[in-house]
Scaffold this active site. Sequence first.
Site, PDB file in Angstrom:
ATOM      1  N   GLY A 298       1.372  -2.800  -1.292  1.00  0.00           N
ATOM      2  CA  GLY A 298       1.153  -1.573  -0.529  1.00  0.00           C
ATOM      3  C   GLY A 298      -0.098  -0.863  -1.012  1.00  0.00           C
ATOM      4  O   GLY A 298      -1.226  -1.174  -0.601  1.00  0.00           O
TER       5      GLY A 298
ATOM      6  N   GLU B  41      11.626   1.497   3.458  1.00  0.00           N
ATOM      7  CA  GLU B  41      11.291   2.770   4.111  1.00  0.00           C
ATOM      8  C   GLU B  41      11.956   2.849   5.486  1.00  0.00           C
ATOM      9  O   GLU B  41      12.354   3.921   5.930  1.00  0.00           O
ATOM     10  CB  GLU B  41       9.761   2.921   4.191  1.00  0.00           C
ATOM     11  CG  GLU B  41       9.190   3.281   2.814  1.00  0.00           C
ATOM     12  CD  GLU B  41       7.813   2.726   2.507  1.00  0.00           C
ATOM     13  OE1 GLU B  41       7.117   2.302   3.447  1.00  0.00           O
ATOM     14  OE2 GLU B  41       7.443   2.712   1.324  1.00  0.00           O
TER      15      GLU B  41
ATOM     16  N   SER C 246       4.612  -1.916  -6.503  1.00  0.00           N
ATOM     17  CA  SER C 246       3.589  -1.552  -7.486  1.00  0.00           C
ATOM     18  C   SER C 246       2.848  -2.750  -8.084  1.00  0.00           C
ATOM     19  O   SER C 246       2.512  -2.765  -9.277  1.00  0.00           O
ATOM     20  CB  SER C 246       4.198  -0.674  -8.589  1.00  0.00           C
ATOM     21  OG  SER C 246       4.648   0.543  -8.028  1.00  0.00           O
TER      22      SER C 246
ATOM     23  N   HIS D 200      12.064  -3.260   5.755  1.00  0.00           N
ATOM     24  CA  HIS D 200      11.425  -2.598   4.612  1.00  0.00           C
ATOM     25  C   HIS D 200      12.294  -1.404   4.195  1.00  0.00           C
ATOM     26  O   HIS D 200      12.900  -0.746   5.042  1.00  0.00           O
ATOM     27  CB  HIS D 200      10.016  -2.129   4.998  1.00  0.00           C
ATOM     28  CG  HIS D 200       9.233  -1.660   3.808  1.00  0.00           C
ATOM     29  ND1 HIS D 200       9.419  -0.423   3.245  1.00  0.00           N
ATOM     30  CD2 HIS D 200       8.294  -2.287   3.057  1.00  0.00           C
ATOM     31  CE1 HIS D 200       8.606  -0.307   2.200  1.00  0.00           C
ATOM     32  NE2 HIS D 200       7.920  -1.419   2.055  1.00  0.00           N
TER      33      HIS D 200
ATOM     34  N   GLY E  32       5.614   2.183  -4.661  1.00  0.00           N
ATOM     35  CA  GLY E  32       4.704   3.324  -4.651  1.00  0.00           C
ATOM     36  C   GLY E  32       4.718   4.142  -5.928  1.00  0.00           C
ATOM     37  O   GLY E  32       4.098   5.195  -6.007  1.00  0.00           O
TER      38      GLY E  32
ATOM     39  N   GLU F 203      11.897  -6.353  -3.349  1.00  0.00           N
ATOM     40  CA  GLU F 203      11.199  -5.096  -3.611  1.00  0.00           C
ATOM     41  C   GLU F 203      12.188  -4.063  -4.140  1.00  0.00           C
ATOM     42  O   GLU F 203      12.899  -3.420  -3.342  1.00  0.00           O
ATOM     43  CB  GLU F 203      10.590  -4.553  -2.313  1.00  0.00           C
ATOM     44  CG  GLU F 203       9.512  -5.407  -1.710  1.00  0.00           C
ATOM     45  CD  GLU F 203       8.520  -4.555  -0.939  1.00  0.00           C
ATOM     46  OE1 GLU F 203       7.345  -4.580  -1.304  1.00  0.00           O
ATOM     47  OE2 GLU F 203       8.920  -3.854  -0.003  1.00  0.00           O
TER      48      GLU F 203
ATOM     49  N   ASN G 299       0.507  -4.547   3.074  1.00  0.00           N
ATOM     50  CA  ASN G 299       1.280  -3.655   3.943  1.00  0.00           C
ATOM     51  C   ASN G 299       0.564  -2.299   3.939  1.00  0.00           C
ATOM     52  O   ASN G 299       0.667  -1.549   2.976  1.00  0.00           O
ATOM     53  CB  ASN G 299       2.712  -3.529   3.393  1.00  0.00           C
ATOM     54  CG  ASN G 299       3.549  -2.558   4.211  1.00  0.00           C
ATOM     55  OD1 ASN G 299       3.125  -2.091   5.270  1.00  0.00           O
ATOM     56  ND2 ASN G 299       4.743  -2.259   3.727  1.00  0.00           N
ATOM     57  N   TRP G 300      -0.157  -2.030   5.040  1.00  0.00           N
ATOM     58  CA  TRP G 300      -0.955  -0.786   5.071  1.00  0.00           C
ATOM     59  C   TRP G 300      -0.144   0.412   5.530  1.00  0.00           C
ATOM     60  O   TRP G 300      -0.650   1.522   5.612  1.00  0.00           O
ATOM     61  CB  TRP G 300      -2.193  -1.015   5.965  1.00  0.00           C
ATOM     62  CG  TRP G 300      -3.167  -1.963   5.334  1.00  0.00           C
ATOM     63  CD1 TRP G 300      -3.274  -2.250   4.008  1.00  0.00           C
ATOM     64  CD2 TRP G 300      -4.181  -2.746   5.981  1.00  0.00           C
ATOM     65  NE1 TRP G 300      -4.275  -3.167   3.786  1.00  0.00           N
ATOM     66  CE2 TRP G 300      -4.851  -3.489   4.985  1.00  0.00           C
ATOM     67  CE3 TRP G 300      -4.592  -2.905   7.310  1.00  0.00           C
ATOM     68  CZ2 TRP G 300      -5.905  -4.364   5.264  1.00  0.00           C
ATOM     69  CZ3 TRP G 300      -5.631  -3.773   7.598  1.00  0.00           C
ATOM     70  CH2 TRP G 300      -6.290  -4.489   6.586  1.00  0.00           C
ATOM     71  N   LYS G 301       1.107   0.190   5.882  1.00  0.00           N
ATOM     72  CA  LYS G 301       2.034   1.274   6.255  1.00  0.00           C
ATOM     73  C   LYS G 301       1.387   2.201   7.298  1.00  0.00           C
ATOM     74  O   LYS G 301       0.649   1.727   8.162  1.00  0.00           O
ATOM     75  CB  LYS G 301       2.512   2.019   5.003  1.00  0.00           C
ATOM     76  CG  LYS G 301       3.045   1.051   3.932  1.00  0.00           C
ATOM     77  CD  LYS G 301       3.793   1.736   2.838  1.00  0.00           C
ATOM     78  CE  LYS G 301       4.262   0.708   1.809  1.00  0.00           C
ATOM     79  NZ  LYS G 301       5.088   1.265   0.754  1.00  0.00           N
TER      80      LYS G 301
HETATM   81  P1  PGA Z   1       3.502  -0.517  -3.289  1.00  0.00           P
HETATM   82  O1  PGA Z   1       4.266  -0.804  -1.908  1.00  0.00           O
HETATM   83  O2  PGA Z   1       2.669  -1.713  -3.602  1.00  0.00           O
HETATM   84  O3  PGA Z   1       2.687   0.720  -3.026  1.00  0.00           O
HETATM   85  O4  PGA Z   1       4.565  -0.285  -4.317  1.00  0.00           O
HETATM   86  C1  PGA Z   1       4.858  -2.048  -1.678  1.00  0.00           C
HETATM   87  C2  PGA Z   1       5.607  -2.049  -0.385  1.00  0.00           C
HETATM   88  O5  PGA Z   1       6.175  -1.025   0.000  1.00  0.00           O
HETATM   89  O6  PGA Z   1       5.649  -3.076   0.320  1.00  0.00           O
END
Ligand code: PGA
Length: 253
Positions: free
Chosen positions: A237, A99, A216, A97, A175, A169, A9-11
């Site tokens: 991510g 976010e 993470s 997600h 993150g 998640e 997931n490159w956001k």
């Molecule tokens: P992260 O993000 O690996 O940076 O914790 C995961 C995600 O948001 O899908």
Amino acid sequence: MKNKLIIANWKMNLDNQKTVDLTADLLKRWQEENVSNLEIVVCPSFIALKSVAQQLVKHQLKLGAQDCFWEASGAYTGEISPLELKNIGCDYVIVGHSERRTYCREDDQIVNQKVRAALRHNLAPIICIGETFEERQAGNKDFVIMQQVEKAVQEVKLNLEQRLVIAYEPVWVIGSGQAVSPDEAEHTNQVIRQVLLDAFPLSVIEERIYLIYGGSVNPENIKSFMSQKTIEGALVGTASLSGETFWQLIKSV
Ligand code: PGA
């Protein structure tokens, strides 16, 4: 036996050129060291999807989007159609997600509408489920998870061509660099599986629903997650933003 699923997931982290460069880097590594029993999916931002789709033609890496709308076309300013995502070459779409739940106020009903829309167009939804730190501290984690799963898959039936992914998640570790313990992720997956058993036949869960972990994940901890009984992949991510780190992670699987 299902292949393990590793999803990047490159956001909103990379511009078009950096996305194309990272994809090229991954394809080069894939060609030099083909990995088997793995399905790798990259989810760039919308504006890079077309370029990446062209790069992936005739390659085994799969394409996913980071969100979609619940209608295929119409007067929906600024939204992205699941049908168009399919037409451009996507096989997957991330839905709900944390976010988006936080910054765009997406609730379980919206998530359910998006899940059903994705499936209508033969995109596999990657449904993100997870508790906040406050919900966990209040002792409500399992309840929150059960509610999210139940609502996300309401009125969902899977035909033989459709697949569905549920990514556990924990919101508070995304993150942060600090994942939950693999045992805890496994326990939560068991809870999720229990809810799914009320909604789908066992054979569908075993063949066409994937339970994965995200939050993470990195090259050092991936193995301990993947060795759990019910964890069938990872949503990655930060560790997917560097070709070298992501490839190390893939090799550790
Ligand atoms: P992260 O993000 O690996 O940076 O914790 C995961 C995600 O948001 O899908």
